[in-house]
Write a protein that holds these residues in place. Structure first.
Motif, mmCIF file in Angstrom:
data_model
loop_
_atom_site.group_PDB
_atom_site.id
_atom_site.type_symbol
_atom_site.label_atom_id
_atom_site.label_comp_id
_atom_site.label_asym_id
_atom_site.label_seq_id
_atom_site.Cartn_x
_atom_site.Cartn_y
_atom_site.Cartn_z
ATOM 1 N N UNK A 73 43.593 41.857 51.770
ATOM 2 C CA UNK A 73 43.473 40.429 51.352
ATOM 3 C C UNK A 73 42.152 40.014 50.692
ATOM 4 N N UNK A 74 41.378 39.915 51.231
ATOM 5 C CA UNK A 74 40.263 39.518 51.039
ATOM 6 C C UNK A 74 39.880 40.044 49.263
ATOM 7 N N UNK A 75 39.632 41.338 49.106
ATOM 8 C CA UNK A 75 39.587 42.164 47.762
ATOM 9 C C UNK A 75 40.499 41.633 46.890
ATOM 10 N N UNK A 76 41.985 40.847 47.495
ATOM 11 C CA UNK A 76 42.672 39.938 46.488
ATOM 12 C C UNK A 76 42.794 38.676 45.659
ATOM 13 N N UNK A 77 41.270 38.045 46.692
ATOM 14 C CA UNK A 77 41.290 36.744 46.288
ATOM 15 C C UNK A 77 40.545 36.857 45.086
ATOM 16 N N UNK A 78 39.985 37.293 44.465
ATOM 17 C CA UNK A 78 39.616 37.365 42.624
ATOM 18 C C UNK A 78 41.020 37.123 41.914
ATOM 19 N N UNK B 106 54.994 43.691 39.376
ATOM 20 C CA UNK B 106 53.821 44.863 38.995
ATOM 21 C C UNK B 106 53.016 44.696 40.576
ATOM 22 N N UNK B 107 52.453 43.163 40.826
ATOM 23 C CA UNK B 107 51.511 42.921 41.732
ATOM 24 C C UNK B 107 51.624 43.444 42.756
ATOM 25 N N UNK B 108 52.239 43.324 43.305
ATOM 26 C CA UNK B 108 53.112 42.969 45.113
ATOM 27 C C UNK B 108 53.886 44.408 45.037
ATOM 28 N N UNK B 109 54.002 45.085 44.074
ATOM 29 C CA UNK B 109 53.983 46.601 44.102
ATOM 30 C C UNK B 109 52.754 47.607 44.123
ATOM 31 N N UNK B 110 51.690 47.225 43.116
ATOM 32 C CA UNK B 110 50.553 47.887 43.670
ATOM 33 C C UNK B 110 49.828 47.221 44.136
ATOM 34 N N UNK B 111 49.633 46.049 45.310
ATOM 35 C CA UNK B 111 49.193 45.694 46.233
ATOM 36 C C UNK B 111 49.616 46.738 47.631
ATOM 37 N N UNK B 112 50.965 46.658 48.079
ATOM 38 C CA UNK B 112 51.972 47.371 48.851
ATOM 39 C C UNK B 112 51.108 49.256 48.588
ATOM 40 N N UNK B 113 51.274 49.462 46.475
ATOM 41 C CA UNK B 113 50.664 50.659 47.299
ATOM 42 C C UNK B 113 49.338 51.389 47.511
#
Length: 757
Positions: free
Chosen positions: A27-32, A132-139
């Motif tokens: 989640x920290x990596x996704x903050x940007x 697209x965002x939620x799916x990619x983050x899940x993968x």
């Protein structure tokens, strides 16, 4: 014979702390991403997706499910959750995807990709982009979970997470988000340490784990983070490459008036070229903004029609002269769904793809295609009123959109007070607007890209307008939005336009018409006011930029022969030399040595870079010295293991092999015979480590502590004195013991074993 207990396979319990660390670091990596996509429900959905995937993996490992099955279970949870969020209408029981559910995925991905390619950051999180965002983050969560908890490779996962976090920064360059950076760095260090601790747990139980490992790891990480935070702001900005990324920081058109970072980019890039049969080069518009909420200007979204149907004829009073002009445009490097066109356009020819016209503001837009690499011709019918005609005309809506007059509640008093003060005594609406334009372009205001950007001043809302009127320094967004709002306080319909200045002339020509080059720094904003019977009239309030609006009286107008007597900005204005057009970006740097000689050299960036390099190069040496002091201190307290490890580390630093197969006595004898170590000091260290290893309770010898510390210090000095200056320098500047453990496969081979100076 082995006991039955020894034959029972050991079942490793799943590491809850490591699982939580994976989730927090991800989640920290996704903050940007929050700077690229407008925060909305998609972020909550992302958190739920990460938590669900990692929880499924933890539970599966708790029941000793094989590694492959763990990944399959996580993939199943990912698929079910995506179905519940985005495909439940076509799913069986709302959770089991059907063939129809899978058929709906490609259109979602296509729509999301198109939004990313053509949109401007921050993007609105519509359903396709959220999917697209939620799916990619899940993968990504499945992959990182497998790499860290199954493959036990946290460093590889850290590299991947860093790469993911850099993508938004590359796409939308801006100030460094220190909080996100520190959170990500702390998360990666935690993963590394937690995984290492799990490997060493059994060794710690036997009392043989290396001391100081946690402190060294924490020290390396802390120093690296501090250096990155302190040195990075001192370095000069990197130049943005043409066409890089998407959103308002790349070569695109941002309709939100967030142009500050665009104009502050250190490198200019050519975005398009144009030529026109008009005697003055026209401004090119892309977007108009009429609705003002008090916080932002909202781009107009009027009625659209296929562009091949035309944009409709210009509606003016019968006595207003109209002249047709043609402008050829070649887009070099501009990716945008909004097409730059001259005003007022009645037709656009030569475009590739499906484009829509917006008759209300005469702009051109596409939902599927980009302006990049397009070559087209814009036909304009320009109304050319005389000075007397525009003075007789009144500002009013006519057929203009109603949003062009609305004002937000709680307007700052300074806006209306200054508008009345500046326009006092004006004989007509046009004279009042010219007075406003003259006031903004006077010496009271300064054009500056370095205007303070704190407290939302780097924007166009009421707070920014009030601040701008106080400091009287800013760039085109501040001038345009303030002019438009002040005009509305005088009951004049106004709007803001985003587009490009006319550019600079080149030596090229097409059909006898000079070709003008438009760069990314010439992205511009200006206001327009609607006059009944004439239409929208542009004004140029930005101090030192563009050409101010003026009109010629009828006595100096030539007959209606198609010759344009107006300036490039608006119809009917008196001409001005092309050279007076200024760019809305960084000042043009003179070519040649004479121009550069006047620029003083600023040594601070060079000194900052030099200091940063010195600090970075000194870090390994400082860490090694700190680690040596920790080990010697532990040896002084009676820890024979710490003394022996320091001896091994000294050998590694000097390139001496320290294989696991060699006993302490054998290693000691080799160091004495081949590497200049003193025999008595080696004997003390060998006796100490053998006693600590084999005697009952012999880990510490408190009485011999000072002797051990003195022995290890003496050995280090003797071994360093027995090698060449080059080997000694390498051992100090790049100590191998920081990355190689004694007894490891990398410690078995030596870089070199010099024994003489």
């Amino acid at each position: 014979m082995s006991s039955p207990e020894s034959l029972t396979p050991v079942r490793r319990r799943p590491d809850l702390a490591l699982t939580i660390g994976v989730g927090a670091t991800l989640l920290a990596a996704l903050m940007p991403l929050l700077r690229v996509i407008t925060p909305d429900w998609w972020f909550f959905g992302t958190i739920v997706m990460v938590a669900a995937v990692l929880a499924a993996g933890y539970v599966a490992r708790h029941f000793a499910v094989p590694a492959v099955a763990v990944t399959l279970i996580e993939a199943a949870v990912w698929l079910v959750l995506l179905t519940v969020l985005f495909g439940r209408d076509s799913a069986l029981f709302g959770i089991i995807p059907t063939p129809e559910t899978f058929r709906s995925v490609p259109p979602l991905i296509e729509a999301a990709s198109r939004e990313v390619a053509l949109g401007s950051a921050p993007l609105d999180a519509e359903v396709p982009l959220s999917f697209l965002t939620i799916g990619a983050v899940g993968l990504l969560a499945i992959i990182i979970d497998h790499v860290v908890l199954t493959a036990r490779m946290p460093l590889l996962a850290g590299v991947g997470l860093i790469a993911v976090s850099l993508i938004p920064a590359i796409a939308v360059p801006g100030e460094v988000d220190v909080t996100s950076f520190v959170m990500l760095a702390a998360g990666i260090l935690f993963l590394l340490r937690a995984e290492t601790r799990s490997r060493e747990s059994r060794r710690e139980n036997r009392g043989t784990a290396p001391s100081g490992v946690s402190a060294v790891a924490s020290g390396i990480g802390a120093i690296a983070v501090v250096v990155a935070i302190s040195i990075t702001p001192l370095l000069p900005e990197a130049a943005t490459q043409p066409g890089a990324g998407f959103g308002p920081r790349g070569n695109t058109i941002d309709p939100s008036l967030a142009l500050g970072d665009d104009l502050r980019q250190p490198r200019d890039a050519e975005v398009l070229r144009l030529h026109s049969d008009s005697t003055t080069t026209p401004y090119l518009r892309a977007v108009t903004l009429s609705e003002f909420t008090g916080r932002v200007w909202v781009p107009d979204a009027g009625r659209t029609s296929p562009l091949e149907d035309g944009l409709g004829e210009v509606q003016v009073d019968d006595d207003i002269r109209v002249t047709e002009y043609r402008t050829g445009i070649e887009v070099i490097d501009l990716t945008s769904r909004w097409l730059p066109v001259a005003f007022p356009a009645v037709a656009v020819d030569g475009l590739e793809g499906e484009w829509l016209g917006v008759p209300d503001n005469r702009t051109v837009v596409s939902d599927r295609f980009s302006s990049n690499q397009q070559t087209y011709e814009v036909i304009t019918h320009v109304p050319r009123p005389t000075l007397e005609q525009i003075r007789d005309a009144e500002t009013g809506l006519g057929v203009a959109p109603g949003d062009a007059t609305s004002l937000p509640p709680r307007m700052p008093a300074i806006v209306s007070e200054l508008a009345l003060q500046v326009t006092e005594g004006a004989a007509s609406d046009y004279d009042a607007l010219v007075a406003l334009q003259r006031w903004f372009r006077s010496g009271e205001f300064e054009y500056s890209l370095d205007a303070p950007v704190d407290d939302a001043f780097d924007g166009s809302g009421l707070q920014a307008i009030e601040r701008f009127l106080q400091v009287r320094s800013g760039y085109c967004v501040h001038f345009a939005s303030t002019f438009a709002v002040m005009a509305r306080t005088l009951n004049m319909p106004s709007r803001v336009v985003v587009g490009y200045l006319p550019g600079t002339s080149t030596r090229d020509s097409i059909d006898g018409e000079t070709v003008f080059s438009v760069s990314s720094s010439q992205l511009h904003a200006w206001p327009e006011v609607h006059f009944e019977g004439i239409g929208w009239i542009p004004f140029e309030p930005t101090s030192g930029r563009g050409v101010p609006t003026t009109f010629a009286p009828a006595s100096v107008l030539a007959p209606s022969d198609g010759t344009d007597l107006g300036p490039s900005l608006a119809p009917g204005q008196t001409p001005a030399p092309t050279s007076s057009l200024s760019t809305d970006g960084a000042p043009t740097i003179p070519q040649g040595g004479a121009g550069s000689a006047d620029q003083p050299f600023n040594p601070l960036p060079v000194l900052a870079i030099g200091f940063g390099i010195i600090v970075l190069l000194a870090i390994p040496s400082l860490l090694r010295e700190w680690r040596r002091r920790v080990q010697v201190s532990a040896a002084h307290a009676g820890d024979a293991g710490a003394a022996w490890r320091e001896l091994q580390n000294t050998a590694l630093d000097l390139g001496v092999p320290v294989p696991a197969s060699e006993s302490p006595r054998a290693l000691g004898a080799r160091l004495v015979a081949m590497h200049g170590a003193p025999e008595d000091a080696i004997a003390d260290l060998v006796d100490g480590i053998e006693y600590a290893s084999y005697a009952r309770g012999g880990r510490h010898q408190f009485a011999l502590g000072p002797q051990l510390a003195e022995a290890v210090t003496e050995v280090r000095a003797a071994m360093f004195g027995a090698v060449s200056a080059r080997t000694r320098f390498i051992a100090i500047a790049a100590p191998r013991s920081l990355v190689i453990r004694p007894g490891s496969v990398y410690a078995e081979g030596a870089i070199g074993t010099p024994t003489s100076r």
